[in-house]
Design a protein around this motif. Structure first.
Motif, PDB file in Angstrom:
ATOM      1  N   THR A 122    -133.351 -28.536 -37.891  1.00  0.00           N
ATOM      2  CA  THR A 122    -132.708 -29.673 -37.215  1.00  0.00           C
ATOM      3  C   THR A 122    -131.266 -29.912 -37.645  1.00  0.00           C
ATOM      4  OG1 THR A 122    -133.630 -31.173 -38.886  1.00  0.00           O
ATOM      5  CG2 THR A 122    -134.909 -30.838 -36.851  1.00  0.00           C
ATOM      6  N   ASP A 123    -130.854 -29.368 -38.804  1.00  0.00           N
ATOM      7  CA  ASP A 123    -129.515 -29.650 -39.318  1.00  0.00           C
ATOM      8  C   ASP A 123    -128.544 -28.490 -39.135  1.00  0.00           C
ATOM      9  OD1 ASP A 123    -130.320 -32.162 -40.169  1.00  0.00           O
ATOM     10  OD2 ASP A 123    -130.985 -31.417 -42.126  1.00  0.00           O
ATOM     11  N   ALA A 124    -128.983 -27.418 -38.487  1.00  0.00           N
ATOM     12  CA  ALA A 124    -128.122 -26.243 -38.337  1.00  0.00           C
ATOM     13  C   ALA A 124    -128.349 -25.625 -36.957  1.00  0.00           C
ATOM     14  CB  ALA A 124    -128.424 -25.213 -39.430  1.00  0.00           C
ATOM     15  N   PRO A 125    -127.287 -25.172 -36.308  1.00  0.00           N
ATOM     16  CA  PRO A 125    -127.464 -24.442 -35.053  1.00  0.00           C
ATOM     17  C   PRO A 125    -128.195 -23.129 -35.324  1.00  0.00           C
ATOM     18  CG  PRO A 125    -125.181 -25.162 -35.332  1.00  0.00           C
ATOM     19  CD  PRO A 125    -125.859 -25.354 -36.650  1.00  0.00           C
ATOM     20  N   ALA A 126    -129.201 -22.843 -34.508  1.00  0.00           N
ATOM     21  CA  ALA A 126    -129.972 -21.607 -34.678  1.00  0.00           C
ATOM     22  C   ALA A 126    -130.326 -21.053 -33.308  1.00  0.00           C
ATOM     23  CB  ALA A 126    -131.244 -21.871 -35.488  1.00  0.00           C
ATOM     24  N   TRP A 127    -130.281 -19.743 -33.200  1.00  0.00           N
ATOM     25  CA  TRP A 127    -130.606 -19.116 -31.919  1.00  0.00           C
ATOM     26  C   TRP A 127    -131.076 -17.695 -32.158  1.00  0.00           C
ATOM     27  CZ3 TRP A 127    -127.031 -15.262 -29.950  1.00  0.00           C
ATOM     28  CH2 TRP A 127    -125.865 -15.111 -30.710  1.00  0.00           C
ATOM     29  N   VAL A 128    -131.758 -17.157 -31.169  1.00  0.00           N
ATOM     30  CA  VAL A 128    -132.315 -15.804 -31.251  1.00  0.00           C
ATOM     31  C   VAL A 128    -131.693 -14.963 -30.143  1.00  0.00           C
ATOM     32  CG1 VAL A 128    -134.410 -14.400 -31.021  1.00  0.00           C
ATOM     33  CG2 VAL A 128    -134.486 -16.572 -32.271  1.00  0.00           C
ATOM     34  N   ARG A 129    -131.289 -13.749 -30.480  1.00  0.00           N
ATOM     35  CA  ARG A 129    -130.730 -12.823 -29.495  1.00  0.00           C
ATOM     36  C   ARG A 129    -131.455 -11.489 -29.570  1.00  0.00           C
ATOM     37  NH1 ARG A 129    -128.181  -8.660 -31.762  1.00  0.00           N
ATOM     38  NH2 ARG A 129    -127.217  -8.879 -33.818  1.00  0.00           N
ATOM     39  N   ASN A 130    -131.325 -10.713 -28.491  1.00  0.00           N
ATOM     40  CA  ASN A 130    -131.817  -9.342 -28.536  1.00  0.00           C
ATOM     41  C   ASN A 130    -130.647  -8.396 -28.768  1.00  0.00           C
ATOM     42  OD1 ASN A 130    -130.536  -9.004 -26.026  1.00  0.00           O
ATOM     43  ND2 ASN A 130    -132.424  -9.272 -24.859  1.00  0.00           N
TER      44      ASN A 130
END
Length: 290
Positions: A122-130
């Motif tokens: 909740t306190d950090a931008p996070a994302w998943v990519r291929n």
């Protein structure tokens, strides 16, 4: 671009690597002052790798089929390849074998439990990519941070397409030139791993057609990892954010990478992330998934 020419990939990669090494750097005498080639000659690479000139010429013409690990190791040392370049060489050799030419489709979605992990951050931008740099999933703060990238209605959004084809990218990425270099080099590494990915071929074709800058960087045949470092972003709402990033492959999701951006406590970037979180809470950012 209808397909990735494997033999051309091998040929241009090896040529470009030997062209950057001088005989002096390789510890070889440079006889005569008028050399007709940039960098090492083929026979000098063969000497350094401990293989015959004919065998090296065959490899540089694009034929790595049957090359043993020991030969590839020797070639990597002769050409002074770094870790990413060495992996690329071995990958090109593996995909040269007929039994290895299988098609692998990079994932474009994550399992619900992976999305739960993202949403728990909740306190950090996070994302998943291929490997194609498609954004597969994000948490709320990741969606807020990458709002300029997600403004393109096409799905999945693709960060490399944004970097090279969207004018907003030069404003969003403070170090745009470095980011563009990194993106092309990472995509080249993926092309070696998965040369039969139709959507990757289409993406490279689109970028090559529409961006002269991409064409030049793609032609360099540079490859690299992108595991950690700093990302400086200029967000349209909260201003500049100098963030640290970590990229982690997901063992349970082959082909997917988790990216998390953080800021040290007490820094302007940490204050910026709190402002971003407040702004995100007031916006309709849609679903967490890309």
């Amino acid at each position: 671009m209808a397909q990735i020419d494997h033999r051309a990939e091998v040929r241009e990669f090896l040529r470009s690597r030997r062209a950057r090494i001088t005989p002096e750097q390789a510890g070889l005498p440079a006889f005569g002052g008028n050399r007709r080639v940039e960098g090492l000659r083929r026979e000098e690479v063969a000497l350094l790798a401990g293989v015959s000139i004919d065998y090296y010429v065959r490899m540089e013409r694009g034929n790595l089929s049957g090359a043993s690990d020991s030969v590839l190791d020797a070639l990597a040392r002769a050409l002074r390849l770094d870790e990413a370049e060495r992996e690329h060489l071995f990958t090109l050799a593996r995909t040269a074998e007929p039994g290895e030419r299988r098609r692998r489709t990079p994932p474009v979605a994550v399992r619900p439990v992976v999305q739960q992990v993202l949403d728990a951050i909740t306190d950090a931008p996070a994302w998943v990519r291929n490997g194609r740099h498609d954004i597969v999933a994000l948490n709320r703060l990741g969606r807020a941070l990458y709002a300029p990238v997600l403004a393109d209605p096409r799905r999945p959004a693709n960060t490399t397409r944004f970097v090279y084809l969207d004018p907003a990218a030069r404003e969003f990425f403070v170090d745009w030139d470095r980011v563009a270099n990194d993106a092309a080099a990472m995509l080249r590494l993926e092309a070696g791993r998965n040369p039969h990915d139709r959507k990757l071929i289409e993406l490279v074709g689109e970028l090559s057609t529409r961006s002269e800058v991409f064409r030049k960087r793609w032609a360099s045949h540079d490859v690299q990892y992108h595991r950690s470092g700093q990302k400086r972003l200029r967000h349209p709402v909260v201003g500049q954010l100098d963030l640290n990033f970590e990229s982690m492959e997901l063992p349970s999701e082959p082909g997917l990478t988790l990216n998390v951006y953080t800021a040290a406590s007490g820094t302007p970037a940490a204050d910026g992330l709190r402002m971003l979180a407040s702004w995100a809470a007031t916006q309709d950012l849609g679903r967490s998934r890309a």
